[in-house]
Design an enzyme around this catalytic site. Structure first.
Site, PDB file in Angstrom:
ATOM      1  N   PRO A   9       0.781  -1.225   0.000  1.00  0.00           N
ATOM      2  CA  PRO A   9       0.000   0.000   0.000  1.00  0.00           C
ATOM      3  C   PRO A   9       0.823   1.290   0.000  1.00  0.00           C
ATOM      4  CG  PRO A   9      -0.271  -1.215   2.067  1.00  0.00           C
ATOM      5  CD  PRO A   9       0.448  -2.114   1.116  1.00  0.00           C
ATOM      6  N   ASN A  10       0.363   2.206  -0.829  1.00  0.00           N
ATOM      7  CA  ASN A  10       0.892   3.577  -0.942  1.00  0.00           C
ATOM      8  C   ASN A  10       2.225   3.688  -1.688  1.00  0.00           C
ATOM      9  OD1 ASN A  10      -1.253   4.941   0.483  1.00  0.00           O
ATOM     10  ND2 ASN A  10      -0.478   3.901   2.300  1.00  0.00           N
ATOM     11  N   ARG A  17       4.736  12.659  -2.209  1.00  0.00           N
ATOM     12  CA  ARG A  17       4.819  13.260  -0.879  1.00  0.00           C
ATOM     13  C   ARG A  17       5.949  12.611  -0.101  1.00  0.00           C
ATOM     14  NH1 ARG A  17      -0.201  12.942   2.391  1.00  0.00           N
ATOM     15  NH2 ARG A  17       1.084  14.271   3.686  1.00  0.00           N
ATOM     16  N   TYR A  22      11.181   8.912   1.549  1.00  0.00           N
ATOM     17  CA  TYR A  22      11.149   7.906   0.482  1.00  0.00           C
ATOM     18  C   TYR A  22      11.817   8.363  -0.819  1.00  0.00           C
ATOM     19  CZ  TYR A  22       7.767   5.907   3.714  1.00  0.00           C
ATOM     20  OH  TYR A  22       7.167   5.400   4.834  1.00  0.00           O
ATOM     21  N   ASN A  73       8.149  -5.599  -1.059  1.00  0.00           N
ATOM     22  CA  ASN A  73       8.065  -4.513  -0.085  1.00  0.00           C
ATOM     23  C   ASN A  73       6.594  -4.462   0.347  1.00  0.00           C
ATOM     24  OD1 ASN A  73       7.896  -2.224   1.404  1.00  0.00           O
ATOM     25  ND2 ASN A  73       8.998  -0.905  -0.029  1.00  0.00           N
ATOM     26  N   ALA A  76       3.185  -0.955   4.675  1.00  0.00           N
ATOM     27  CA  ALA A  76       2.641  -0.991   6.045  1.00  0.00           C
ATOM     28  C   ALA A  76       2.225  -2.398   6.469  1.00  0.00           C
ATOM     29  CB  ALA A  76       1.469  -0.033   6.169  1.00  0.00           C
ATOM     30  N   GLU A  97      13.007  -9.289   1.182  1.00  0.00           N
ATOM     31  CA  GLU A  97      12.234  -8.140   1.662  1.00  0.00           C
ATOM     32  C   GLU A  97      13.024  -6.852   1.398  1.00  0.00           C
ATOM     33  OE1 GLU A  97      12.180  -8.036   5.947  1.00  0.00           O
ATOM     34  OE2 GLU A  97      10.351  -6.817   6.016  1.00  0.00           O
ATOM     35  N   HIS A  99      12.882  -2.492   1.991  1.00  0.00           N
ATOM     36  CA  HIS A  99      12.256  -1.256   2.460  1.00  0.00           C
ATOM     37  C   HIS A  99      13.088  -0.091   1.968  1.00  0.00           C
ATOM     38  CE1 HIS A  99       9.352  -3.353   4.766  1.00  0.00           C
ATOM     39  NE2 HIS A  99      10.312  -4.129   5.224  1.00  0.00           N
ATOM     40  N   ARG A 106      13.155   4.074  12.630  1.00  0.00           N
ATOM     41  CA  ARG A 106      11.892   4.826  12.646  1.00  0.00           C
ATOM     42  C   ARG A 106      11.031   4.442  13.866  1.00  0.00           C
ATOM     43  NH1 ARG A 106       9.274   4.935   6.855  1.00  0.00           N
ATOM     44  NH2 ARG A 106       8.063   6.579   7.912  1.00  0.00           N
TER      45      ARG A 106
HETATM   46  O1  CA2 Z   1      10.446   2.036   3.735  1.00  0.00           O
HETATM   47  C1  CA2 Z   1       9.605   1.355   3.140  1.00  0.00           C
HETATM   48  O2  CA2 Z   1       9.783   0.901   2.001  1.00  0.00           O
HETATM   49  C2  CA2 Z   1       8.252   1.077   3.791  1.00  0.00           C
HETATM   50  O3  CA2 Z   1       7.890  -0.265   3.461  1.00  0.00           O
HETATM   51  C3  CA2 Z   1       7.283   2.080   3.173  1.00  0.00           C
HETATM   52  C4  CA2 Z   1       5.873   2.048   3.786  1.00  0.00           C
HETATM   53  C5  CA2 Z   1       5.949   2.079   5.317  1.00  0.00           C
HETATM   54  O4  CA2 Z   1       4.660   1.892   5.853  1.00  0.00           O
HETATM   55  C6  CA2 Z   1       6.888   1.025   5.881  1.00  0.00           C
HETATM   56  O5  CA2 Z   1       6.936   1.138   7.282  1.00  0.00           O
HETATM   57  C7  CA2 Z   1       8.283   1.187   5.303  1.00  0.00           C
HETATM   58  C8  CA2 Z   1       5.079   3.261   3.250  1.00  0.00           C
HETATM   59  C9  CA2 Z   1       4.865   3.189   1.732  1.00  0.00           C
HETATM   60  C10 CA2 Z   1       4.893   4.511   1.054  1.00  0.00           C
HETATM   61  O6  CA2 Z   1       4.117   5.485   1.727  1.00  0.00           O
HETATM   62  C11 CA2 Z   1       4.087   6.775   1.261  1.00  0.00           C
HETATM   63  C12 CA2 Z   1       3.690   7.725   2.166  1.00  0.00           C
HETATM   64  C13 CA2 Z   1       3.639   9.049   1.772  1.00  0.00           C
HETATM   65  C14 CA2 Z   1       3.958   9.398   0.465  1.00  0.00           C
HETATM   66  C15 CA2 Z   1       4.342   8.438  -0.433  1.00  0.00           C
HETATM   67  C16 CA2 Z   1       4.408   7.123  -0.044  1.00  0.00           C
END
Ligand code: CA2
Length: 146
Positions: A9-10, A17, A22, A73, A76, A97, A99, A106
């Site tokens: 997700p995301n 953002r 990221y 990956n 969340a 895996e 990230h 974090r």
């Molecule tokens: O660091 C990573 O790759 C994560 O898997 C990214 C996830 C996060 O929940 C993990 O803890 C670590 C978040 C995905 C991307 O989220 C965004 C948030 C805001 C803007 C763009 C992407």
């Protein structure tokens, strides 16, 4: 050699953002980057991204007998999903895996990784390069079992 790259997700929002965490590269840029690494390595790559846990489980199940390795990956869902862990266990396809951020430095709630328990390796905090390292490691692992 066939490798499936799964993003949770995301991840499709990358670059739009939170560039401080990221980076500024978009999801499309990530795909091009991984595609070019795989092309150079002679690996057949396919991609899947979903914001839905069950769809990720379905995707992992469909990989059974089709894919040699998985780069994942879970985003969340890393920190919550026993279903994704079980799916990876069930298909028994070597998985790495990744990230993008350094999750270890974090929040507390990011310190658990369920999927990571069954993965042969984890890369974190390397940005997009983590996916490259994962692909290179999987190639070596699948060829030599190391
Ligand atoms: O660091 C990573 O790759 C994560 O898997 C990214 C996830 C996060 O929940 C993990 O803890 C670590 C978040 C995905 C991307 O989220 C965004 C948030 C805001 C803007 C763009 C992407």
């Amino acid at each position: 050699m066939k490798i499936l790259v799964i993003n949770g997700p995301n991840i499709n929002m990358l670059g739009l953002r939170e560039p401080g965490i990221y980076g500024s590269g978009t999801y499309e840029a990530l795909l091009s980057f991984v595609r070019s690494v795989c092309e150079k390595e002679g690996i057949e790559v396919s991609f899947f991204q979903s914001n839905h846990e069950g769809d990720i489980v379905d995707c992992i199940q469909k990989a059974y007998g089709e894919q040699d390795g998985i780069v994942i990956n879970p985003a969340a869902y890393t920190h919550t999903s026993i279903a994704i862990l079980d799916a990876l266990k069930a298909v028994s396809i070597p998985a790495v895996e990744v990230h993008i951020s350094d999750v270890k430095s974090r929040e507390d709630f990011r310190q658990v990784s369920y999927a990571g328990r069954v993965c042969v390796r984890t890369y974190m905090g390397l940005g997009f390069d983590g996916y490259k390292e994962a692909v290179l490691f999987l190639k070596q692992y699948l060829n030599n079992g190391v």
